[in-house]
Enzyme design. Structure first.
Site, short mmCIF file in Angstrom:
data_model
loop_
_atom_site.label_atom_id
_atom_site.label_comp_id
_atom_site.label_asym_id
_atom_site.label_seq_id
_atom_site.Cartn_x
_atom_site.Cartn_y
_atom_site.Cartn_z
N ASP A 119 0.83 -1.21 0.00
CA ASP A 119 0.00 0.00 0.00
C ASP A 119 0.88 1.27 0.00
OD1 ASP A 119 -2.44 1.23 -0.02
OD2 ASP A 119 -2.84 0.98 2.12
N HIS A 120 0.37 2.34 -0.56
CA HIS A 120 1.01 3.66 -0.58
C HIS A 120 2.54 3.59 -0.67
CE1 HIS A 120 -2.73 5.72 -0.21
NE2 HIS A 120 -3.07 4.93 0.79
N HIS B 206 -8.46 9.89 4.01
CA HIS B 206 -7.75 8.97 4.91
C HIS B 206 -8.01 9.36 6.36
CE1 HIS B 206 -4.85 7.74 1.56
NE2 HIS B 206 -5.37 6.62 2.01
N GLY B 207 -8.24 8.36 7.21
CA GLY B 207 -8.40 8.60 8.64
C GLY B 207 -9.84 8.90 9.02
N HIS C 264 -9.89 4.48 -1.49
CA HIS C 264 -9.07 4.58 -0.27
C HIS C 264 -9.86 5.33 0.79
CE1 HIS C 264 -4.92 3.28 -1.39
NE2 HIS C 264 -5.51 3.26 -2.57
N GLY C 265 -9.33 5.30 2.02
CA GLY C 265 -9.95 6.08 3.09
C GLY C 265 -11.36 5.62 3.42
O1 G3H Z 1 -4.66 2.75 2.25
C1 G3H Z 1 -5.32 2.69 3.31
C2 G3H Z 1 -6.57 3.33 3.41
O2 G3H Z 1 -6.91 4.10 2.35
C3 G3H Z 1 -7.33 3.34 4.65
O3 G3H Z 1 -7.98 4.55 4.94
O4 G3H Z 1 -7.74 4.61 7.40
O5 G3H Z 1 -9.51 5.93 6.26
O6 G3H Z 1 -9.67 3.47 6.37
P1 G3H Z 1 -8.76 4.65 6.33
ZN ZN Z 2 -5.02 4.70 1.31
#
Ligand code: G3H
Ligand code: ZN
Length: 308
Positions: free
Chosen positions: A91-92, A190-191, A224-225
């Site tokens: 990831d990322h 994200h978050g 994502h997120g």
């Molecule tokens: O790559 C990981 C995510 O995009 C997770 O996002 O922490 O908001 O669930 P999140």
């Molecule tokens: Zn992400």
């Protein structure tokens, strides 16, 4: 459309086959981040409980803590033992070197993330990375990112994220880079805000934009997120063309909350597996609940987003 869950999931399925099949079924693949073995055990246990495929994710920081090769070996062994389609995503990933390291370690997919750079530079660096990882493993899935959805799967004071992605830039980006799946900015972030952790607020997505981007991009789409997103928006986002959904903060919240409770239960308890077993269980509940939702199955309202 094939009825959801009627086709058997096995460890022989490739990631591309699973994504193609889920798209036909109107379902999405759940992507869950892990940074320790407790989280990994929880995600694998949820896959075994639901008999659904999962994509395990580890960002550069998570890989550094876990060990990229060590994580790949564990996931391979979980996949063999469970006979389930359990995949692993880097990831990322912000550099060619880290993407190559993951491809060589046997990861099934890489999220190439140069989204903080200007568009043209993002295109050039992503394209170079796609070619390099496919030279290591032609079957690897290469994801590219456009737009700004903030960084960090953490609890936040204020909302993050910038301009939403447009169908035209999605089309250009896919065409120029050769990616297999695209992660756009469509109202996701994200978050989680504190209010989301308390279950008082939810993220909402630009569903029309997702459908337009899907049509313009013509590839798999990743959201994502995902943590804290409204259940109905998840369902509609999948119907609009989302194929993979990333969840991290929700797992981290459950991990921390249940670890705190477990430690507080008996100050004299020093046996790690007795302390950690309830943590695995509580993270597993969150993962199972999200997996069921992504596959159109009924979910219990208590499982997610109601931590005090
Ligand atoms: O790559 C990981 C995510 O995009 C997770 O996002 O922490 O908001 O669930 P999140
Ligand atoms: Zn992400």
């Amino acid at each position: 459309m094939t009825a959801i869950g009627t086709l058997k999931n096995t460890s022989n399925d490739t990631l591309r086959e699973v994504l193609t099949r889920l798209e036909k079924e109107g379902a999405a693949l759940g992507h869950f981040n892990v940074s320790d073995q407790v989280l990994l055990k929880a995600v694998v246990a949820a896959a075994a409980e639901t008999k659904l495929p999962v994509l395990i994710g580890a960002s550069e920081g998570e890989r550094e803590f876990f060990g990229a090769r060590q994580l790949a070996a564990l996931v391979r062994s979980d996949r063999e033992e469970s006979d389930l389609p359990i995949f692993l995503n880097a990831d990322h990933t912000h550099s060619l070197a880290k993407a190559l390291e993951a491809a060589k370690a046997g990861f099934d997919a890489v999220t190439i993330d140069f989204s903080a750079l200007p568009f043209e530079e993002n295109v050039a660096r992503t394209k170079e990375t796609v070619q390099a990882i496919k030279a290591v493993n032609p079957a690897i899935l290469a994801e590219g990112e456009i737009g700004d959805i903030g960084t960090g799967s953490e609890i936040k004071e204020t909302a993050q994220g910038g301009k939403l992605s447009t169908p035209e830039e999605a089309r250009q980006f896919v065409e120029a880079t050769g990616i297999d799946n695209l992660a756009p900015a469509v109202g996701n972030m994200h978050g989680m805000l504190k209010s989301m952790v308390q279950g008082k607020a939810k993220k909402h997505l630009d569903l029309e934009r997702i459908a337009q981007i899907k049509q313009a991009a013509g590839v798999f789409l990743t959201l994502h997120g995902g943590s804290g997103t409204d259940d109905e928006h998840f369902r509609r986002a999948i119907a609009a063309g989302i194929n993979i959904i990333h969840i991290n903060t929700e797992l981290r919240v459950a991990w921390r909350e249940s670890l705190g409770e477990s430690l507080a239960r008996d100050p004299n308890e020093v046996v790690p597996y007795k302390i950690l077993r309830p943590v695995v269980d509580s993270v597993k509940q969150v993962v199972s609940s999200r997996l069921r939702l992504f596959h159109g199955q009924p979910v219990s309202p208590e499982a997610v987003g109601t931590v005090a």
